[in-house]
Every structure is written in structure tokens, then in C-alpha cells.
Write a protein that holds these residues in place. Sequence first.
Motif, PDB file in Angstrom:
ATOM      1  N   LYS A   1      -0.115   5.885  12.946  1.00  0.00           N
ATOM      2  CA  LYS A   1      -1.441   6.383  12.566  1.00  0.00           C
ATOM      3  C   LYS A   1      -1.562   7.874  12.860  1.00  0.00           C
ATOM      4  O   LYS A   1      -2.102   8.636  12.042  1.00  0.00           O
ATOM      5  CB  LYS A   1      -2.523   5.615  13.301  1.00  0.00           C
ATOM      6  CG  LYS A   1      -3.936   6.046  12.908  1.00  0.00           C
ATOM      7  CD  LYS A   1      -4.994   5.196  13.602  1.00  0.00           C
ATOM      8  CE  LYS A   1      -6.399   5.635  13.197  1.00  0.00           C
ATOM      9  NZ  LYS A   1      -7.449   4.813  13.863  1.00  0.00           N
TER      10      LYS A   1
ATOM     11  N   GLY B   1       0.170   9.888  10.278  1.00  0.00           N
ATOM     12  CA  GLY B   1      -0.592   9.841   9.043  1.00  0.00           C
ATOM     13  C   GLY B   1      -1.826  10.712   9.075  1.00  0.00           C
ATOM     14  O   GLY B   1      -2.123  11.436   8.109  1.00  0.00           O
TER      15      GLY B   1
ATOM     16  N   LYS C   1       3.662  11.462   5.523  1.00  0.00           N
ATOM     17  CA  LYS C   1       3.922  10.168   4.913  1.00  0.00           C
ATOM     18  C   LYS C   1       4.775   9.372   5.901  1.00  0.00           C
ATOM     19  O   LYS C   1       5.648   9.934   6.558  1.00  0.00           O
ATOM     20  CB  LYS C   1       4.630  10.335   3.571  1.00  0.00           C
ATOM     21  CG  LYS C   1       3.806  11.104   2.543  1.00  0.00           C
ATOM     22  CD  LYS C   1       4.617  11.376   1.293  1.00  0.00           C
ATOM     23  CE  LYS C   1       3.771  12.027   0.207  1.00  0.00           C
ATOM     24  NZ  LYS C   1       3.228  13.342   0.622  1.00  0.00           N
TER      25      LYS C   1
ATOM     26  N   GLU D   1       0.409  -2.121   7.815  1.00  0.00           N
ATOM     27  CA  GLU D   1       0.470  -1.315   6.596  1.00  0.00           C
ATOM     28  C   GLU D   1      -0.896  -1.282   5.907  1.00  0.00           C
ATOM     29  O   GLU D   1      -1.375  -0.223   5.482  1.00  0.00           O
ATOM     30  CB  GLU D   1       1.517  -1.890   5.653  1.00  0.00           C
ATOM     31  CG  GLU D   1       1.706  -1.102   4.365  1.00  0.00           C
ATOM     32  CD  GLU D   1       2.725  -1.760   3.451  1.00  0.00           C
ATOM     33  OE1 GLU D   1       3.672  -1.079   3.042  1.00  0.00           O
ATOM     34  OE2 GLU D   1       2.560  -2.966   3.159  1.00  0.00           O
ATOM     35  N   ALA D   2      -1.535  -2.436   5.812  1.00  0.00           N
ATOM     36  CA  ALA D   2      -2.851  -2.498   5.167  1.00  0.00           C
ATOM     37  C   ALA D   2      -3.888  -1.704   5.948  1.00  0.00           C
ATOM     38  O   ALA D   2      -4.714  -0.983   5.371  1.00  0.00           O
ATOM     39  CB  ALA D   2      -3.283  -3.963   5.036  1.00  0.00           C
TER      40      ALA D   2
ATOM     41  N   ARG E   1      -3.250   2.065   5.443  1.00  0.00           N
ATOM     42  CA  ARG E   1      -3.654   2.504   4.108  1.00  0.00           C
ATOM     43  C   ARG E   1      -5.179   2.590   3.993  1.00  0.00           C
ATOM     44  O   ARG E   1      -5.704   3.501   3.341  1.00  0.00           O
ATOM     45  CB  ARG E   1      -3.076   1.558   3.053  1.00  0.00           C
ATOM     46  CG  ARG E   1      -1.578   1.758   2.849  1.00  0.00           C
ATOM     47  CD  ARG E   1      -1.029   0.867   1.765  1.00  0.00           C
ATOM     48  NE  ARG E   1       0.367   1.191   1.481  1.00  0.00           N
ATOM     49  CZ  ARG E   1       1.146   0.490   0.673  1.00  0.00           C
ATOM     50  NH1 ARG E   1       0.665  -0.587   0.066  1.00  0.00           N
ATOM     51  NH2 ARG E   1       2.395   0.860   0.460  1.00  0.00           N
ATOM     52  N   ASP E   2      -5.860   1.656   4.631  1.00  0.00           N
ATOM     53  CA  ASP E   2      -7.325   1.721   4.648  1.00  0.00           C
ATOM     54  C   ASP E   2      -7.814   2.984   5.348  1.00  0.00           C
ATOM     55  O   ASP E   2      -8.903   3.489   5.046  1.00  0.00           O
ATOM     56  CB  ASP E   2      -7.911   0.481   5.341  1.00  0.00           C
ATOM     57  CG  ASP E   2      -7.783  -0.777   4.497  1.00  0.00           C
ATOM     58  OD1 ASP E   2      -7.536  -0.649   3.280  1.00  0.00           O
ATOM     59  OD2 ASP E   2      -7.919  -1.879   5.050  1.00  0.00           O
TER      60      ASP E   2
ATOM     61  N   ASP F   1      -0.576   7.418   3.795  1.00  0.00           N
ATOM     62  CA  ASP F   1       0.399   7.077   2.771  1.00  0.00           C
ATOM     63  C   ASP F   1       1.615   6.491   3.485  1.00  0.00           C
ATOM     64  O   ASP F   1       2.389   7.220   4.122  1.00  0.00           O
ATOM     65  CB  ASP F   1       0.791   8.330   1.984  1.00  0.00           C
ATOM     66  CG  ASP F   1       1.621   8.015   0.743  1.00  0.00           C
ATOM     67  OD1 ASP F   1       1.984   6.842   0.550  1.00  0.00           O
ATOM     68  OD2 ASP F   1       1.911   8.958  -0.024  1.00  0.00           O
ATOM     69  N   CYS F   2       1.791   5.172   3.418  1.00  0.00           N
ATOM     70  CA  CYS F   2       2.801   4.532   4.260  1.00  0.00           C
ATOM     71  C   CYS F   2       3.471   3.363   3.560  1.00  0.00           C
ATOM     72  O   CYS F   2       3.015   2.877   2.515  1.00  0.00           O
ATOM     73  CB  CYS F   2       2.165   4.060   5.570  1.00  0.00           C
ATOM     74  SG  CYS F   2       0.951   2.729   5.358  1.00  0.00           S
ATOM     75  N   LEU F   3       4.555   2.902   4.168  1.00  0.00           N
ATOM     76  CA  LEU F   3       5.313   1.764   3.670  1.00  0.00           C
ATOM     77  C   LEU F   3       5.926   1.031   4.854  1.00  0.00           C
ATOM     78  O   LEU F   3       6.546   1.660   5.720  1.00  0.00           O
ATOM     79  CB  LEU F   3       6.433   2.234   2.732  1.00  0.00           C
ATOM     80  CG  LEU F   3       7.412   1.154   2.240  1.00  0.00           C
ATOM     81  CD1 LEU F   3       6.712   0.188   1.287  1.00  0.00           C
ATOM     82  CD2 LEU F   3       8.627   1.796   1.562  1.00  0.00           C
TER      83      LEU F   3
END
Length: 251
Positions: A23, A26, A31, A46-47, A50-51, A55-57
Amino acid sequence: MKLENKVTLITGATSGIDKATAKAFGVAGAKVVFSGRREPEGKATEAQLRDAGVDCLFVRSDVSNEAEIKALVQTTVEKFGKLDYAFNNASIEALPKPLHEQSIEDFDELMAINTRGLFLCMKYEIQQMPTQGTGAIVNTSSLGGLIAFPGASPCVASKHAVMGLTRAAALDYAKQGIRINAVTPGATATETLDRSLDRMGLTADDFASTVPMGRIGRVEEIAQAVVFLCSDAASYITGQPLVIDGGFTVS
């Protein structure tokens, strides 16, 4: 510490310090690709990230598996085009016992994750970074990488090995623009600490009383230290442990 257009890889990032660090990177604009063995927790993280606009994976991987680590680095580069930073945080713990009561199976598992896994992560991260002419890696050691604790000989050995790998690799790649450092957290409010204190029959307040600052560390404090060591603000620091322990080791 602004990290726009930078790409960070984090291992072991499904809870605690690693999740907070993902976090923090980010929020600073980077990224983030993060990995761990627990896929449900990774997808949930991940969810959440993104919320929060990160920008992540998430990529499931086991640091003791060479093929998976090689693929993890390749996936990072394929997704975002490069690899600027890496935070190698994956590690495991062991039950506290005198050395003669430790099993060879537990010792081998600790070394496979904490030491061999770190070696594999750095090997493939460093293969990518010289092609870019720059990069920064931060490894997670612990106070067990600097001092010893009773009943923790395998853990202490593995964390001392982390510091050895960090220092030696820092010498190997300093002239190629790659900086390699370590964070050595003291007691930090995580699930791991809760389990350790429970086994010892202690509360968090009991342990906090042994720390000069009178409290246990927060995961966000470790995360910010990792971001600092990767950033240009730490451009003249390499091969060093950053001790984050509230003064414990000087007391």
C-alpha cells in the motif's frame, strides 16, 4: 518520496508488513506486483489495494521454487515493462526450542524459505536490473540477524544469512547502480508477533514494557522505511541494515 512510474515487486505480501508496504508503494505512486503462497488472501489484498487506487497485481508463488520465482520476475516485467524495486519479505518462523530439540525438517524448511528463497529472489531480480542501469532491493532480516535469542537457533541462523547475502550482493552490484539493503524490525504488531507472545504466555503490553519507547512497532513504520530505502532519498546507502526496534537493541 514520490515514486511515479516506478515498478515494485514484493514477496510474501498477503498480510502484515508486506501488505502495508504494498500500500505504501502504491500511495507513493509506484505500480506494485506482490506475491505469496496464500492465493485467497492475495486476491483479497489485490482488491483492497485497487479500491485504494493502487495499480497492482497479485501473483501466487513460493519463494523456495526457483521456476516460480523466475516466472514472477518475468510476469512483473511483462506487465509493467521493468523492475525498479524489490522488497523480499517472505519468511517463516519456528517454535522456540533449544538447539538439540530442533528437528532437521524444521531447520531445512526455514533455510529453504528464509535463506534459499531470498537467494533465488535476488538472483532473478538482479538479472533484470542491470539492463536498466539502476535498481534497489530491500531484504527483511530481523533483530535475529544482528543479535541472538534463546530457543531460536534456526531462525537466528537464517536471518544472519539474510544479512550476509545482503552485504555481499551490495558489494557485487554497487557499481552497476543497484543498491541492496535490509530492514531489521523489532517487535511489530502482526499476527506473527501475536502467535509468538501467546506461546510465551505474554501480552503485547508485557512485551512493550521491555522496549525503551514503551510500545510495539506499527506495520506502517516498517513500510515507510522500506519505501525510503528504495527511494532516491537513500541514494548513498547500500549494504546496510536499518534497525527499526524502538531502541530495543541499544537497551
